[in-house]
Design a protein around this motif. Sequence first.
Motif: not given
Length: 436
Positions: A273-280, A284-291, A302-311
Amino acid sequence: MAKRYYEPLSGVPLPQPSQTSKDGEECSPNYESEPAPSFFEKSYSYDKYMSEFPRPTGSPSSSSQVDILSTFAESSSPNLLEDLRTQSATGFGAGLVCLSAETLVGYPFIVLRRQCQVNVWCKARDLSPWLIIKAIYQIQARQGLPALWKGFTCHMMMEGLQLSTDSCISHVTGLPKELPGLSEGVGRVLGYVSLKSVSTVATLPILSAVLLDTVQSESARFESATPMSCLKDAVYRFTGRGSSFQYRLLLPFHQLILPTVVYTLSWDFVSQMVHSAVLKLCKMRQGSKQNSDKESRLADSIWPELLAGTVHCFVADLSLLPIEIIMNRLHLQGSRAIVDNVLDAKSVIPYQASYSNVQQCLEALLESEGAPSLWKGCSALFLQYSCRFAVVHSIRLLLKYANHLNCGGGSKGKTSTVQEMSGDGSFSTENFKSEV
């Protein structure tokens, strides 16, 4: 000129154009005369393909399939497939390096956390992060650096056996070895619960032996912990007899099944549950922020998957810490374990307990040590995941730097194509120019 034929998408049959012989009679096309070319050839456009091979009336169609066909056929980047493979390989390599570094760096904190959990002489408020750091320094000074990684080979053997057991049961029974979502049906979720329960029970004696090797002090160890000695202790634990155990204090094997299975399944559900929530949240943050920094696209993907795996590991370990303490104490009861005293890191203390079941263990722990004792080892847990987050962030910075060098090494005015898949399965293509 011979016509070209392509494979249909998703099993949808496409009508094959008829060929006319020299006598004017229709004949079936010859598929062996010319091999089917690839979709990635530029000489064959999507519009020409659809005009020659129209989709039959009433057949299923999908807008996402049309978009994928159009993108692949009209793509202006000949190296698109190579770029996608490179990104996939980079993500796999980064995840593997991250997992290895996290395991090596975080294992000493796992050792100290378990030693804190079975220490009945200290209070939870005494186990501050500063005390944990001090204990690490003094233990490695008195017993050597390998004392912080004791039982590491047995721990990795246990992880491998669990994965192998899950795969074997899944291959024989067809049950899912990964936790499915509720959208896939309650039956598949129950199948996963059954598979994980059987796998946990099958490796339960080895878990008891691994816990003993983890908490046992090096100064009180008669022989070094090896996979063979771990398997021998697992047999002793299963039979209830052996030189390393006190038979009269050992809990019956069946009483260890419930807390261990509950902890394993709860950890899987919470982490999913936490992994899915962090990925979403990351998407959303990457979609709202134009890089605007094109060089960081690979690292940010790659960062979202690494961060979700730790959190998700941190939240699951922290929320289930009380269950872990009870489970570890029941497993180690009667094992004659002698652990390092983390309060001074100079002496050793024996672990002596005589719990009869889970309820009696919880009541005795609350009565003699207080409610905060359910969170013993929390300081070591915070230090462990602080190191893990530092490792993950370092890998992200290295990816950005490597991608910066790769982009900077190209020629001036080089045009690249970035394709991203949207929620409906379609692709959006964006061309950008990297200036040197």
